[in-house]
Design a protein around this motif. Structure first.
Motif, PDB file in Angstrom:
ATOM      1  N   PHE A  87       0.823  -1.206   0.000  1.00  0.00           N
ATOM      2  CA  PHE A  87       0.000   0.000   0.000  1.00  0.00           C
ATOM      3  C   PHE A  87       0.864   1.266   0.000  1.00  0.00           C
ATOM      4  O   PHE A  87       2.085   1.216   0.125  1.00  0.00           O
ATOM      5  CB  PHE A  87      -0.934   0.009   1.217  1.00  0.00           C
ATOM      6  N   GLN A  88       0.167   2.405  -0.097  1.00  0.00           N
ATOM      7  CA  GLN A  88       0.858   3.693  -0.134  1.00  0.00           C
ATOM      8  C   GLN A  88       1.625   3.950   1.148  1.00  0.00           C
ATOM      9  O   GLN A  88       2.764   4.421   1.118  1.00  0.00           O
ATOM     10  CB  GLN A  88      -0.170   4.799  -0.378  1.00  0.00           C
ATOM     11  N   ASN A  89       1.014   3.642   2.290  1.00  0.00           N
ATOM     12  CA  ASN A  89       1.645   3.894   3.581  1.00  0.00           C
ATOM     13  C   ASN A  89       2.100   2.573   4.208  1.00  0.00           C
ATOM     14  O   ASN A  89       1.276   1.826   4.731  1.00  0.00           O
ATOM     15  CB  ASN A  89       0.672   4.603   4.526  1.00  0.00           C
ATOM     16  N   PRO A  90       3.397   2.261   4.164  1.00  0.00           N
ATOM     17  CA  PRO A  90       3.870   0.967   4.666  1.00  0.00           C
ATOM     18  C   PRO A  90       3.647   0.783   6.156  1.00  0.00           C
ATOM     19  O   PRO A  90       3.598  -0.353   6.643  1.00  0.00           O
ATOM     20  CB  PRO A  90       5.362   0.985   4.332  1.00  0.00           C
ATOM     21  N   LEU A 164       1.411  -3.072  -6.454  1.00  0.00           N
ATOM     22  CA  LEU A 164       1.860  -1.859  -5.780  1.00  0.00           C
ATOM     23  C   LEU A 164       0.770  -0.806  -5.959  1.00  0.00           C
ATOM     24  O   LEU A 164       0.579  -0.267  -7.051  1.00  0.00           O
ATOM     25  CB  LEU A 164       3.174  -1.349  -6.377  1.00  0.00           C
ATOM     26  N   ASP A 165       0.029  -0.531  -4.888  1.00  0.00           N
ATOM     27  CA  ASP A 165      -1.065   0.430  -4.946  1.00  0.00           C
ATOM     28  C   ASP A 165      -0.564   1.793  -4.468  1.00  0.00           C
ATOM     29  O   ASP A 165      -0.555   2.077  -3.276  1.00  0.00           O
ATOM     30  CB  ASP A 165      -2.238  -0.056  -4.088  1.00  0.00           C
ATOM     31  N   GLU A 166      -0.117   2.621  -5.416  1.00  0.00           N
ATOM     32  CA  GLU A 166       0.463   3.936  -5.111  1.00  0.00           C
ATOM     33  C   GLU A 166       1.600   3.797  -4.099  1.00  0.00           C
ATOM     34  O   GLU A 166       1.792   4.655  -3.236  1.00  0.00           O
ATOM     35  CB  GLU A 166      -0.618   4.888  -4.569  1.00  0.00           C
ATOM     36  N   ALA A 167       2.356   2.703  -4.211  1.00  0.00           N
ATOM     37  CA  ALA A 167       3.355   2.369  -3.188  1.00  0.00           C
ATOM     38  C   ALA A 167       4.530   3.323  -3.150  1.00  0.00           C
ATOM     39  O   ALA A 167       5.273   3.346  -2.169  1.00  0.00           O
ATOM     40  CB  ALA A 167       3.849   0.941  -3.394  1.00  0.00           C
ATOM     41  N   LEU A 194       3.355  -8.338 -12.198  1.00  0.00           N
ATOM     42  CA  LEU A 194       3.490  -7.093 -11.454  1.00  0.00           C
ATOM     43  C   LEU A 194       2.413  -6.117 -11.918  1.00  0.00           C
ATOM     44  O   LEU A 194       2.258  -5.875 -13.121  1.00  0.00           O
ATOM     45  CB  LEU A 194       4.875  -6.485 -11.678  1.00  0.00           C
ATOM     46  N   ILE A 195       1.668  -5.587 -10.957  1.00  0.00           N
ATOM     47  CA  ILE A 195       0.620  -4.614 -11.258  1.00  0.00           C
ATOM     48  C   ILE A 195       0.925  -3.350 -10.471  1.00  0.00           C
ATOM     49  O   ILE A 195       0.985  -3.381  -9.231  1.00  0.00           O
ATOM     50  CB  ILE A 195      -0.774  -5.149 -10.885  1.00  0.00           C
ATOM     51  N   THR A 196       1.157  -2.245 -11.169  1.00  0.00           N
ATOM     52  CA  THR A 196       1.446  -0.984 -10.500  1.00  0.00           C
ATOM     53  C   THR A 196       0.289  -0.020 -10.740  1.00  0.00           C
ATOM     54  O   THR A 196      -0.084   0.237 -11.882  1.00  0.00           O
ATOM     55  CB  THR A 196       2.766  -0.367 -11.007  1.00  0.00           C
ATOM     56  N   ILE A 197      -0.259   0.467  -9.641  1.00  0.00           N
ATOM     57  CA  ILE A 197      -1.316   1.470  -9.699  1.00  0.00           C
ATOM     58  C   ILE A 197      -0.674   2.778  -9.270  1.00  0.00           C
ATOM     59  O   ILE A 197      -0.204   2.909  -8.138  1.00  0.00           O
ATOM     60  CB  ILE A 197      -2.484   1.076  -8.778  1.00  0.00           C
ATOM     61  N   THR A 198      -0.607   3.738 -10.177  1.00  0.00           N
ATOM     62  CA  THR A 198       0.283   4.867  -9.946  1.00  0.00           C
ATOM     63  C   THR A 198      -0.121   6.106 -10.718  1.00  0.00           C
ATOM     64  O   THR A 198      -0.839   6.028 -11.718  1.00  0.00           O
ATOM     65  CB  THR A 198       1.730   4.473 -10.341  1.00  0.00           C
ATOM     66  N   HIS A 199       0.357   7.257 -10.227  1.00  0.00           N
ATOM     67  CA  HIS A 199       0.277   8.516 -10.970  1.00  0.00           C
ATOM     68  C   HIS A 199       1.634   8.872 -11.573  1.00  0.00           C
ATOM     69  O   HIS A 199       1.737   9.836 -12.323  1.00  0.00           O
ATOM     70  CB  HIS A 199      -0.153   9.665 -10.033  1.00  0.00           C
TER      71      HIS A 199
END
Length: 279
Positions: A87-90, A164-167, A194-199
């Motif tokens: 997640f975004q916040n480990p 990786l969700d906005e990781a 690998l799936i990256t969800i990102t800006h």
């Protein structure tokens, strides 16, 4: 033919009966060992997709298949053995008092033998270059180091898919590059999806394929190069394009005839050098 690993079949989801659909009749396929980036403006449904893949949510309509297993309340633990998510916040993922304890936690829950756990802890921490922090308390780590430990904790249980969700969203540019370099190396070595969800557009251009979400639907899916050719259309749905692509367009306006669509600085320099060599 590539082996299909994740399928969304006409999936719809909303957070409450009176709420609008966050996902509306969404279908796509992700293949084994593939790197897919999922992008879209805030509220487009991309993070909801990640939670559905991991069984944190279940669709109201349609079906999700992970490695041949339909995702539902009966199969969710089998699915989670195959799908790991960062997640975004480990800090939200840490459960151990030391790095070593945190990496061991998932293996303990799955009944790994102690000797195997010790070996795997060493192996995965070396893979993310955190072997020198074995007994460090997680809260003493930097943001990038925390994400490395979070990734190591997932790698220890041998997932088939890493999401990786906005990781990298909370990291500085250097930290983002280091994490993505590490993840890219791990994906290639371990042959995982690998799936990256990102800006972050620099992350997007590294993927094999991009799925663009807009208003809960799949707006487009193609290679990064083909997606970013649609500059004006992307801007209309609130998305940006890589700076290099914008610069290449500006050069074309000056009659500098760049033939290809460069996605990074190296490709643009190669184009310019080729043009220079012909002059």
């Amino acid at each position: 033919m590539r082996e299909c690993f994740i399928e969304f079949r006409n999936v719809s989801f909303r957070y409450g009966d009176e709420q609008p659909w966050v996902l509306d009749d969404v279908s796509f396929t992700i293949y084994k060992d593939e790197w897919v980036a999922i992008i879209g403006h805030n509220g487009s449904g991309k993070s909801t997709i990640a939670k559905l893949m991991n069984g944190l949510l279940f669709p109201q309509k349609g079906e999700i298949i992970i490695n041949g297993i339909p995702v539902n309340e009966q199969t969710v633990w089998d699915v989670r053995k195959q799908v790991g998510m960062v997640f975004q916040n480990p800090d939200n993922q840490f459960v151990g008092t030391t790095v070593q304890d945190d990496v061991a936690f998932g293996m303990e829950n799955r009944g790994f033998a102690r000797e195997e756990m010790v070996n795997r802890i060493d192996e995965v921490l070396q893979a993310v270059r955190m072997e020198d922090y074995l007994l460090t308390e997680p809260h003493r780590l930097s943001g990038g180091q925390k994400q490395r430990v979070a990734i190591a904790s997932l790698l220890a249980i041998n997932p088939e898919v890493l999401i990786l969700d906005e990781a990298t969203a909370m990291l500085d540019p250097k930290g983002r590059k280091e994490i993505m370099r590490t993840v890219s190396e791990i994906q290639e070595k371990n042959e995982i999806s690998l799936i990256t969800i990102t800006h972050d557009l620099e992350e997007v251009v590294q993927a094999e394929r991009v799925i663009v979400m807009n208003s809960g639907k799949v707006w487009a899916e193609a290679t990064p190069r083909d997606i970013f050719k649609q500059k004006d259309d992307l801007r209309k749905i609130g998305l940006d394009v890589p700076f290099v692509a914008v610069l290449a367009d500006e050069l074309k306006q000056l009659d500098i005839m760049i033939k290809n669509e460069p996605l990074n600085h190296d490709e643009l320099l190669e184009e310019l050098w080729t043009l220079h060599s012909k002059m």
